[in-house]
Scaffold this active site. Sequence first.
Site, PDB file in Angstrom:
ATOM      1  N   LYS A 139    -103.790 -48.611  -6.044  1.00 60.81           N
ATOM      2  CA  LYS A 139    -102.977 -48.165  -4.894  1.00 60.81           C
ATOM      3  C   LYS A 139    -103.891 -47.482  -3.883  1.00 60.81           C
ATOM      4  CE  LYS A 139     -98.546 -48.754  -6.094  1.00 60.81           C
ATOM      5  NZ  LYS A 139     -97.654 -49.580  -5.330  1.00 60.81           N
ATOM      6  N   HIS A 154     -88.128 -59.210  -0.059  1.00 65.40           N
ATOM      7  CA  HIS A 154     -89.571 -58.973  -0.059  1.00 65.40           C
ATOM      8  C   HIS A 154     -90.032 -58.305  -1.349  1.00 65.40           C
ATOM      9  CE1 HIS A 154     -93.452 -57.496   0.799  1.00 65.40           C
ATOM     10  NE2 HIS A 154     -93.095 -56.302   1.190  1.00 65.40           N
ATOM     11  N   GLY A 155     -89.110 -57.768  -2.117  1.00 67.07           N
ATOM     12  CA  GLY A 155     -89.485 -57.107  -3.364  1.00 67.07           C
ATOM     13  C   GLY A 155     -88.218 -56.676  -4.065  1.00 67.07           C
ATOM     14  N   GLY A 173     -87.208 -53.760  -4.069  1.00 67.04           N
ATOM     15  CA  GLY A 173     -86.598 -52.815  -3.122  1.00 67.04           C
ATOM     16  C   GLY A 173     -86.497 -51.425  -3.723  1.00 67.04           C
ATOM     17  N   HIS A 185     -94.637 -61.192   5.863  1.00 66.48           N
ATOM     18  CA  HIS A 185     -93.253 -60.718   6.028  1.00 66.48           C
ATOM     19  C   HIS A 185     -93.266 -59.680   7.138  1.00 66.48           C
ATOM     20  CE1 HIS A 185     -93.533 -56.707   4.129  1.00 66.48           C
ATOM     21  NE2 HIS A 185     -94.612 -57.246   3.614  1.00 66.48           N
ATOM     22  N   ASN A 186     -92.144 -59.066   7.443  1.00 67.98           N
ATOM     23  CA  ASN A 186     -92.036 -58.151   8.596  1.00 67.98           C
ATOM     24  C   ASN A 186     -92.681 -58.791   9.822  1.00 67.98           C
ATOM     25  OD1 ASN A 186     -90.997 -56.472   6.707  1.00 67.98           O
ATOM     26  ND2 ASN A 186     -92.525 -54.865   6.896  1.00 67.98           N
ATOM     27  N   SER A 188     -93.343 -59.214 -11.799  1.00 69.49           N
ATOM     28  CA  SER A 188     -93.265 -59.799 -10.453  1.00 69.49           C
ATOM     29  C   SER A 188     -93.039 -61.294 -10.644  1.00 69.49           C
ATOM     30  CB  SER A 188     -94.566 -59.564  -9.684  1.00 69.49           C
ATOM     31  OG  SER A 188     -94.723 -58.198  -9.415  1.00 69.49           O
ATOM     32  N   HIS A 214    -101.154 -56.786  -1.735  1.00 72.72           N
ATOM     33  CA  HIS A 214    -100.059 -56.452  -0.816  1.00 72.72           C
ATOM     34  C   HIS A 214    -100.634 -55.527   0.260  1.00 72.72           C
ATOM     35  CE1 HIS A 214     -96.000 -54.251  -0.153  1.00 72.72           C
ATOM     36  NE2 HIS A 214     -96.213 -55.175   0.760  1.00 72.72           N
TER      37      HIS A 214
HETATM   38  N1  LIG Z   1     -96.230 -55.685  -8.377  1.00 69.95           N
HETATM   39  C1  LIG Z   1     -96.021 -54.544  -7.712  1.00 69.95           C
HETATM   40  N2  LIG Z   1     -94.987 -54.483  -6.848  1.00 69.95           N
HETATM   41  C2  LIG Z   1     -94.786 -53.342  -6.177  1.00 69.95           C
HETATM   42  C3  LIG Z   1     -95.603 -52.216  -6.354  1.00 69.95           C
HETATM   43  N3  LIG Z   1     -95.155 -51.209  -5.549  1.00 69.95           N
HETATM   44  C4  LIG Z   1     -94.095 -51.716  -4.888  1.00 69.95           C
HETATM   45  N4  LIG Z   1     -93.859 -52.982  -5.269  1.00 69.95           N
HETATM   46  C5  LIG Z   1     -92.843 -53.913  -4.785  1.00 69.95           C
HETATM   47  O1  LIG Z   1     -93.245 -54.397  -3.512  1.00 69.95           O
HETATM   48  C6  LIG Z   1     -92.128 -54.407  -2.648  1.00 69.95           C
HETATM   49  C7  LIG Z   1     -92.561 -54.292  -1.234  1.00 69.95           C
HETATM   50  O2  LIG Z   1     -93.119 -53.046  -0.923  1.00 69.95           O
HETATM   51  P1  LIG Z   1     -92.994 -52.418   0.585  1.00 69.95           P
HETATM   52  O3  LIG Z   1     -93.815 -51.166   0.508  1.00 69.95           O
HETATM   53  O4  LIG Z   1     -93.559 -53.421   1.527  1.00 69.95           O
HETATM   54  O5  LIG Z   1     -91.541 -52.180   0.779  1.00 69.95           O
HETATM   55  C8  LIG Z   1     -91.247 -53.287  -3.135  1.00 69.95           C
HETATM   56  O6  LIG Z   1     -89.894 -53.535  -2.826  1.00 69.95           O
HETATM   57  C9  LIG Z   1     -91.476 -53.304  -4.620  1.00 69.95           C
HETATM   58  O7  LIG Z   1     -90.513 -54.099  -5.263  1.00 69.95           O
HETATM   59  C10 LIG Z   1     -96.697 -52.328  -7.270  1.00 69.95           C
HETATM   60  O8  LIG Z   1     -97.496 -51.395  -7.464  1.00 69.95           O
HETATM   61  N5  LIG Z   1     -96.869 -53.497  -7.913  1.00 69.95           N
HETATM   62 MN   LIG Z   2     -94.633 -55.075   2.271  1.00 72.78          MN
END
Ligand SMILES: Nc1nc2c(ncn2[C@@H]2O[C@H](COP(=O)(O)O)[C@@H](O)[C@H]2O)c(=O)[nH]1
Ligand SMILES: [Mn+2]
Length: 246
Positions: A245, A172-173, A175, A117-118, A155, A26
Amino acid sequence: MVEEVVDRARARQWDVRAGQVAIMIHSGSRGVGKHVGAMWRDRARSMWPKGQKFPPEGLFSLSLADQPEAVAGYMQAEATAANYGFLNRLLLAELLRQRLRELFGEVAAPLVYDLPHNITLPVEGPARRWITRKGACPAGLEQPVIIPGSMGAASYLLVGRGSPHLLGSASHGAGRATSRFEMGRRGRETEDLGLAGVDCITLREERRIEEAPAAYKPIGPVIACQVEAGLCDVVARMRPLMTFKA
Ligand SMILES: Nc1nc2c(ncn2[C@@H]2O[C@H](COP(=O)(O)O)[C@@H](O)[C@H]2O)c(=O)[nH]1
Ligand SMILES: [Mn+2]
């Protein structure tokens, strides 16, 4: 690691199997993207018609009809930042492959998907339309979708359904549930942060806290409501083994 395959046919098509080690990267344009965004926000503000009230949300639009050169300039700058992001991920993936091969011999590690994304992307169809997504990703019909949970939660790899109601998008995640700032103010008890059993390597200790599992919403309902809304379907669920990270 791929913990469960839900859609076997699709997973086979994408070369995904239960028990496989999956690597998610990411990373985007970071500093470059932020610079491009800030520069064009200021430029668009300076081009705002004199005497007209500023938009309350602080988003200054450019008009394709009245300012075609500015629109083209912005799109070019955004595309440059996005290309920089693509290249970042490509290089990170290649460095990882090299290291895996040094350690384990010939390892294929094929790319399943690189999901931007973004970003502003053209919409397929006869009309000239664009969509800018923020905190969302494209989920076109049959398109792979990756929705990350957190460093402590699952995930998901999904397939898009091209829902017209949500402009062919998915989240996107999971959140954030708690802001980075608020996380920084919390105690450092591993249990409170959801960090028990989480293997995270970082050179910046504050990252482990700011992005701890407790900072994010539970991924289960986030996926379930998107499936229910017809945005995407689950192909496989992955469980985190280790997180780096930056
Ligand atoms: N698998 C993992 N997912 C993660 C981690 N830290 C955050 N996240 C997810 O990514 C989205 C997007 O992140 P953003 O910084 O672009 O907003 C976030 O919403 C989380 O759900 C991780 O360490 N591992
Ligand atoms: Mn992102």
